[in-house]
Scaffold this motif. Structure first.
Motif, PDB file in Angstrom:
ATOM      1  N   PRO A  40       0.809  -1.231   0.000  1.00  0.00           N
ATOM      2  CA  PRO A  40       0.000   0.000   0.000  1.00  0.00           C
ATOM      3  C   PRO A  40       0.840   1.279   0.000  1.00  0.00           C
ATOM      4  CG  PRO A  40      -0.864  -1.572   1.593  1.00  0.00           C
ATOM      5  CD  PRO A  40       0.454  -2.105   1.137  1.00  0.00           C
ATOM      6  N   SER A  41       2.052   1.215   0.559  1.00  0.00           N
ATOM      7  CA  SER A  41       2.892   2.414   0.599  1.00  0.00           C
ATOM      8  C   SER A  41       3.676   2.612  -0.697  1.00  0.00           C
ATOM      9  CB  SER A  41       3.859   2.339   1.786  1.00  0.00           C
ATOM     10  OG  SER A  41       4.777   1.261   1.617  1.00  0.00           O
ATOM     11  N   GLY A  42       3.461   1.731  -1.651  1.00  0.00           N
ATOM     12  CA  GLY A  42       4.092   1.880  -2.959  1.00  0.00           C
ATOM     13  C   GLY A  42       5.542   1.461  -3.018  1.00  0.00           C
ATOM     14  N   LYS A  43       6.012   0.729  -2.015  1.00  0.00           N
ATOM     15  CA  LYS A  43       7.419   0.307  -2.011  1.00  0.00           C
ATOM     16  C   LYS A  43       7.674  -0.881  -2.935  1.00  0.00           C
ATOM     17  CE  LYS A  43       8.435   3.397   1.107  1.00  0.00           C
ATOM     18  NZ  LYS A  43       7.096   3.974   1.301  1.00  0.00           N
ATOM     19  N   ILE A  44       6.625  -1.642  -3.237  1.00  0.00           N
ATOM     20  CA  ILE A  44       6.719  -2.735  -4.192  1.00  0.00           C
ATOM     21  C   ILE A  44       5.507  -2.669  -5.103  1.00  0.00           C
ATOM     22  CG2 ILE A  44       8.049  -4.256  -2.663  1.00  0.00           C
ATOM     23  CD1 ILE A  44       5.413  -5.797  -2.157  1.00  0.00           C
ATOM     24  N   SER A  45       5.542  -3.438  -6.194  1.00  0.00           N
ATOM     25  CA  SER A  45       4.427  -3.505  -7.132  1.00  0.00           C
ATOM     26  C   SER A  45       3.581  -4.739  -6.836  1.00  0.00           C
ATOM     27  CB  SER A  45       4.956  -3.578  -8.565  1.00  0.00           C
ATOM     28  OG  SER A  45       5.763  -2.456  -8.859  1.00  0.00           O
ATOM     29  N   PRO A  46       2.299  -4.719  -7.231  1.00  0.00           N
ATOM     30  CA  PRO A  46       1.441  -5.882  -6.967  1.00  0.00           C
ATOM     31  C   PRO A  46       2.005  -7.182  -7.504  1.00  0.00           C
ATOM     32  CG  PRO A  46       0.104  -4.011  -7.642  1.00  0.00           C
ATOM     33  CD  PRO A  46       1.540  -3.598  -7.823  1.00  0.00           C
ATOM     34  N   GLU A  47       2.637  -7.140  -8.689  1.00  0.00           N
ATOM     35  CA  GLU A  47       3.178  -8.370  -9.275  1.00  0.00           C
ATOM     36  C   GLU A  47       4.362  -8.925  -8.487  1.00  0.00           C
ATOM     37  OE1 GLU A  47       4.677  -4.834 -11.803  1.00  0.00           O
ATOM     38  OE2 GLU A  47       2.803  -5.490 -10.816  1.00  0.00           O
ATOM     39  N   ASP A  48       4.977  -8.093  -7.642  1.00  0.00           N
ATOM     40  CA  ASP A  48       6.094  -8.586  -6.828  1.00  0.00           C
ATOM     41  C   ASP A  48       5.635  -9.634  -5.817  1.00  0.00           C
ATOM     42  OD1 ASP A  48       7.891  -6.933  -8.139  1.00  0.00           O
ATOM     43  OD2 ASP A  48       7.682  -5.304  -6.683  1.00  0.00           O
ATOM     44  N   LEU A  49       4.357  -9.592  -5.459  1.00  0.00           N
ATOM     45  CA  LEU A  49       3.836 -10.583  -4.522  1.00  0.00           C
ATOM     46  C   LEU A  49       3.869 -11.990  -5.117  1.00  0.00           C
ATOM     47  CD1 LEU A  49       0.748  -8.621  -3.154  1.00  0.00           C
ATOM     48  CD2 LEU A  49       2.951  -8.956  -2.016  1.00  0.00           C
ATOM     49  N   ASP A  50       3.937 -12.071  -6.438  1.00  0.00           N
ATOM     50  CA  ASP A  50       3.956 -13.380  -7.102  1.00  0.00           C
ATOM     51  C   ASP A  50       5.351 -13.991  -7.183  1.00  0.00           C
ATOM     52  OD1 ASP A  50       1.214 -13.128  -7.551  1.00  0.00           O
ATOM     53  OD2 ASP A  50       1.535 -12.084  -9.463  1.00  0.00           O
ATOM     54  N   LEU A  51       6.345 -13.293  -6.658  1.00  0.00           N
ATOM     55  CA  LEU A  51       7.719 -13.796  -6.751  1.00  0.00           C
ATOM     56  C   LEU A  51       7.984 -14.964  -5.809  1.00  0.00           C
ATOM     57  CD1 LEU A  51       9.732 -10.446  -7.017  1.00  0.00           C
ATOM     58  CD2 LEU A  51       9.066 -12.000  -8.856  1.00  0.00           C
ATOM     59  N   VAL A  52       7.145 -15.126  -4.784  1.00  0.00           N
ATOM     60  CA  VAL A  52       7.340 -16.225  -3.832  1.00  0.00           C
ATOM     61  C   VAL A  52       6.057 -17.041  -3.724  1.00  0.00           C
ATOM     62  CG1 VAL A  52       9.105 -15.013  -2.497  1.00  0.00           C
ATOM     63  CG2 VAL A  52       6.704 -14.794  -1.843  1.00  0.00           C
ATOM     64  N   HIS A  53       6.226 -18.316  -3.427  1.00  0.00           N
ATOM     65  CA  HIS A  53       5.102 -19.233  -3.235  1.00  0.00           C
ATOM     66  C   HIS A  53       5.223 -19.818  -1.833  1.00  0.00           C
ATOM     67  CE1 HIS A  53       1.947 -21.952  -4.846  1.00  0.00           C
ATOM     68  NE2 HIS A  53       2.411 -22.749  -3.894  1.00  0.00           N
ATOM     69  N   LEU A  54       4.122 -19.855  -1.095  1.00  0.00           N
ATOM     70  CA  LEU A  54       4.126 -20.319   0.293  1.00  0.00           C
ATOM     71  C   LEU A  54       3.365 -21.636   0.406  1.00  0.00           C
ATOM     72  CD1 LEU A  54       4.709 -19.781   3.319  1.00  0.00           C
ATOM     73  CD2 LEU A  54       2.534 -18.509   3.396  1.00  0.00           C
ATOM     74  N   THR A  55       3.966 -22.617   1.110  1.00  0.00           N
ATOM     75  CA  THR A  55       3.320 -23.915   1.269  1.00  0.00           C
ATOM     76  C   THR A  55       3.892 -24.639   2.477  1.00  0.00           C
ATOM     77  OG1 THR A  55       2.799 -26.014   0.155  1.00  0.00           O
ATOM     78  CG2 THR A  55       4.989 -25.091  -0.214  1.00  0.00           C
ATOM     79  N   ASP A  56       3.184 -25.695   2.895  1.00  0.00           N
ATOM     80  CA  ASP A  56       3.693 -26.625   3.905  1.00  0.00           C
ATOM     81  C   ASP A  56       3.930 -28.014   3.322  1.00  0.00           C
ATOM     82  OD1 ASP A  56       3.590 -24.937   6.281  1.00  0.00           O
ATOM     83  OD2 ASP A  56       1.406 -25.039   6.095  1.00  0.00           O
ATOM     84  N   ASP A  57       3.593 -28.212   2.068  1.00  0.00           N
ATOM     85  CA  ASP A  57       3.524 -29.533   1.452  1.00  0.00           C
ATOM     86  C   ASP A  57       4.762 -29.816   0.595  1.00  0.00           C
ATOM     87  OD1 ASP A  57       2.862 -31.876   0.206  1.00  0.00           O
ATOM     88  OD2 ASP A  57       1.064 -31.130  -0.789  1.00  0.00           O
TER      89      ASP A  57
END
Length: 268
Positions: A215-232
């Protein structure tokens, strides 16, 4: 200082030395004279040679590695713990999918991932680091290499891996994680998968990134796709394999487009 005929001058390689900067002996004299202080071996020019030697040694030893995945995580994780056993399983699954496993070569998560790969018959690699406290390479390595410099070691992690798997860890793990994210985000390296393992451990960090940094504009929305989170563990491997298949498909399409363009140019 203005030079005149009375000012001593010496050319020393690419450098020109005048006046007080002119040494009293030649380079060869200092090289061949065994007397005097050994402080020069700790000086910056000598460090440059050690840094170069570490790069050469690492490149030479790892150049023929097959496809590999770097696995990061805490050195403090205890054998037999849930996280340790999860890393063992991930190491084995990565081998079964056709990857060598690269870790920091130490205990904890690093040892566990190496153990899983090694026990399954895979190629297990450890890139250790010289530290003020004792931390020897673990016993599950086919290839082990110890570095003096963190930045040389991190270059090897990036250069010879096609994916990163990051289990719970401390500052060192965070350093490796965010360096990988930064390199991918800025296009310094080909985009490759970065998989975080441990939703409970990493969830708060990702939520802060999503609710504060974005929200503060320090990263872009697509940057959230750079990592994948899982337990499996199965999903860890699936994410990596599918990403590589997509990269190979794109590479084939790009090669076909270049060939078609070249054929069109040759026909004109």
């Amino acid at each position: 200082m203005t030079s005149d005929v009375s000012t001593p001058e010496r050319r020393q390689g690419p450098a020109v030395l005048r006046g007080r900067a002119v040494p009293q002996t030649t380079t060869d004299q200092r090289l061949l004279d065994g007397r005097g202080s050994a402080d020069w071996v700790h000086a910056d020019p000598w460090r440059v040679m050690r840094i170069q030697a570490e790069f050469v040694e690492g490149f030479g030893l790892l150049a023929e590695l097959p496809q590999a995945v770097s696995v990061f995580g805490s050195a403090r994780t205890k054998p037999g713990s849930e996280e340790y056993e999860l890393a063992v399983e991930i190491g084995a699954r990565l081998h079964e999918a056709g990857y060598a496993v690269i870790t920091g070569g130490g205990p904890g998560i690093m040892e566990a991932a190496n153990k899983g790969c090694d026990d399954a018959g895979g190629l297990s690699v450890g890139l250790g680091i010289e530290l003020p406290f004792e931390q020897k390479l673990n016993d599950y390595l086919d290839i082990g290499l110890e570095f003096r410099y963190f930045f040389v070691r991190k270059t090897m992690f990036v250069k010879y891996a096609q994916a990163f798997v990051v289990l719970p860890g401390g500052f060192g793990t965070l350093d490796e994680l965010f360096e990988a994210i930064t390199l991918v985000q800025t296009g310094k390296i080909t985009r490759f998968p970065i998989v975080l393992v441990g939703t409970e451990f990493w969830g708060g960090l990702l939520e802060w990134i999503r609710t504060t940094m974005l929200p503060s504009g320090k990263i872009s929305p697509e940057d959230l796709d750079l990592v994948h989170l899982t337990d499996d563990p199965d999903e860890v491997v699936r994410v990596i394999v599918e990403a590589h298949r997509e990269q190979e498909r794109q590479a084939r399409e790009e090669a076909a487009a270049r060939a078609a363009a070249q054929a069109g140019a040759d026909g004109t």
